[in-house]
Motif scaffolding. Sequence first.
Motif, PDB file in Angstrom:
ATOM      1  N   ARG A   5       4.147  -2.484  -0.538  1.00 16.25           N
ATOM      2  CA  ARG A   5       5.255  -1.441  -0.584  1.00 16.25           C
ATOM      3  C   ARG A   5       5.599  -0.294  -2.722  1.00 16.25           C
ATOM      4  O   ARG A   5       6.174   0.802  -1.870  1.00 16.25           O
ATOM      5  N   ASN A   6       5.354  -1.087  -3.022  1.00 19.80           N
ATOM      6  CA  ASN A   6       5.429  -0.523  -4.531  1.00 19.80           C
ATOM      7  C   ASN A   6       3.464   0.278  -4.994  1.00 19.80           C
ATOM      8  O   ASN A   6       3.676   0.404  -6.243  1.00 19.80           O
ATOM      9  N   ASN A   7       2.958   0.623  -3.983  1.00 18.43           N
ATOM     10  CA  ASN A   7       1.625   0.964  -3.922  1.00 18.43           C
ATOM     11  C   ASN A   7       0.490   0.199  -4.526  1.00 18.43           C
ATOM     12  O   ASN A   7      -0.232   0.762  -5.431  1.00 18.43           O
ATOM     13  N   ASP A   8       0.794  -0.975  -4.757  1.00 16.58           N
ATOM     14  CA  ASP A   8      -0.025  -1.634  -6.089  1.00 16.58           C
ATOM     15  C   ASP A   8      -1.073  -2.716  -5.321  1.00 16.58           C
ATOM     16  O   ASP A   8      -1.270  -3.307  -4.480  1.00 16.58           O
ATOM     17  N   LEU A   9      -1.917  -1.011  -4.593  1.00 17.46           N
ATOM     18  CA  LEU A   9      -2.945  -1.906  -4.031  1.00 17.46           C
ATOM     19  C   LEU A   9      -3.689  -3.052  -4.172  1.00 17.46           C
ATOM     20  O   LEU A   9      -4.646  -3.890  -3.303  1.00 17.46           O
ATOM     21  N   GLU A  10      -4.509  -3.621  -5.384  1.00 17.84           N
ATOM     22  CA  GLU A  10      -5.166  -3.978  -5.795  1.00 17.84           C
ATOM     23  C   GLU A  10      -4.675  -5.590  -5.674  1.00 17.84           C
ATOM     24  O   GLU A  10      -5.326  -5.877  -5.001  1.00 17.84           O
ATOM     25  N   THR A  11      -3.075  -5.325  -6.624  1.00 16.70           N
ATOM     26  CA  THR A  11      -2.358  -7.100  -6.487  1.00 16.70           C
ATOM     27  C   THR A  11      -2.658  -7.486  -4.982  1.00 16.70           C
ATOM     28  O   THR A  11      -2.788  -8.424  -4.607  1.00 16.70           O
ATOM     29  N   TYR A  12      -2.378  -6.362  -4.057  1.00 13.12           N
ATOM     30  CA  TYR A  12      -2.036  -7.012  -2.655  1.00 13.12           C
ATOM     31  C   TYR A  12      -3.086  -7.235  -1.756  1.00 13.12           C
ATOM     32  O   TYR A  12      -3.047  -8.413  -1.220  1.00 13.12           O
ATOM     33  N   ASP A  13      -4.565  -6.667  -2.155  1.00 16.24           N
ATOM     34  CA  ASP A  13      -5.206  -6.764  -1.636  1.00 16.24           C
ATOM     35  C   ASP A  13      -5.876  -8.116  -1.823  1.00 16.24           C
ATOM     36  O   ASP A  13      -6.798  -9.186  -1.404  1.00 16.24           O
ATOM     37  N   GLU A  14      -5.678  -8.490  -3.085  1.00 21.42           N
ATOM     38  CA  GLU A  14      -6.079 -10.190  -3.880  1.00 21.42           C
ATOM     39  C   GLU A  14      -5.219 -11.260  -2.916  1.00 21.42           C
ATOM     40  O   GLU A  14      -5.809 -12.327  -2.719  1.00 21.42           O
ATOM     41  N   MET A  15      -4.051 -11.099  -3.204  1.00 23.89           N
ATOM     42  CA  MET A  15      -2.995 -12.209  -3.012  1.00 23.89           C
ATOM     43  C   MET A  15      -3.259 -12.017  -0.851  1.00 23.89           C
ATOM     44  O   MET A  15      -3.150 -13.142  -0.715  1.00 23.89           O
ATOM     45  N   TYR A  16      -3.564 -11.013  -0.218  1.00 25.57           N
ATOM     46  CA  TYR A  16      -4.156 -10.777   1.003  1.00 25.57           C
ATOM     47  C   TYR A  16      -5.578 -11.961   0.899  1.00 25.57           C
ATOM     48  O   TYR A  16      -5.069 -12.580   2.058  1.00 25.57           O
ATOM     49  N   LYS A  17      -6.291 -12.200   0.265  1.00 27.33           N
ATOM     50  CA  LYS A  17      -7.345 -12.477   0.051  1.00 27.33           C
ATOM     51  C   LYS A  17      -6.999 -14.140   0.486  1.00 27.33           C
ATOM     52  O   LYS A  17      -7.577 -14.789   0.764  1.00 27.33           O
ATOM     53  N   ARG A  18      -6.252 -14.623  -0.690  1.00 28.46           N
ATOM     54  CA  ARG A  18      -5.468 -16.021  -0.812  1.00 28.46           C
ATOM     55  C   ARG A  18      -5.028 -16.429   0.036  1.00 28.46           C
ATOM     56  O   ARG A  18      -4.995 -17.600   1.007  1.00 28.46           O
TER      57      ARG A  18
END
Length: 41
Positions: A5-18
Amino acid sequence: MLAKRNNDLETYDEMYKRYIELKVILSSLGVNITELDRIKE
């Protein structure tokens, strides 16, 4: 979801992989992950 939601897509992508890795581990241990799944795309 907050990172997305905060457009921190890099963090989101890493968290989604985990998250996917965790689902694989839990399912291999026999845990019913459909009841635990809260993230929907």
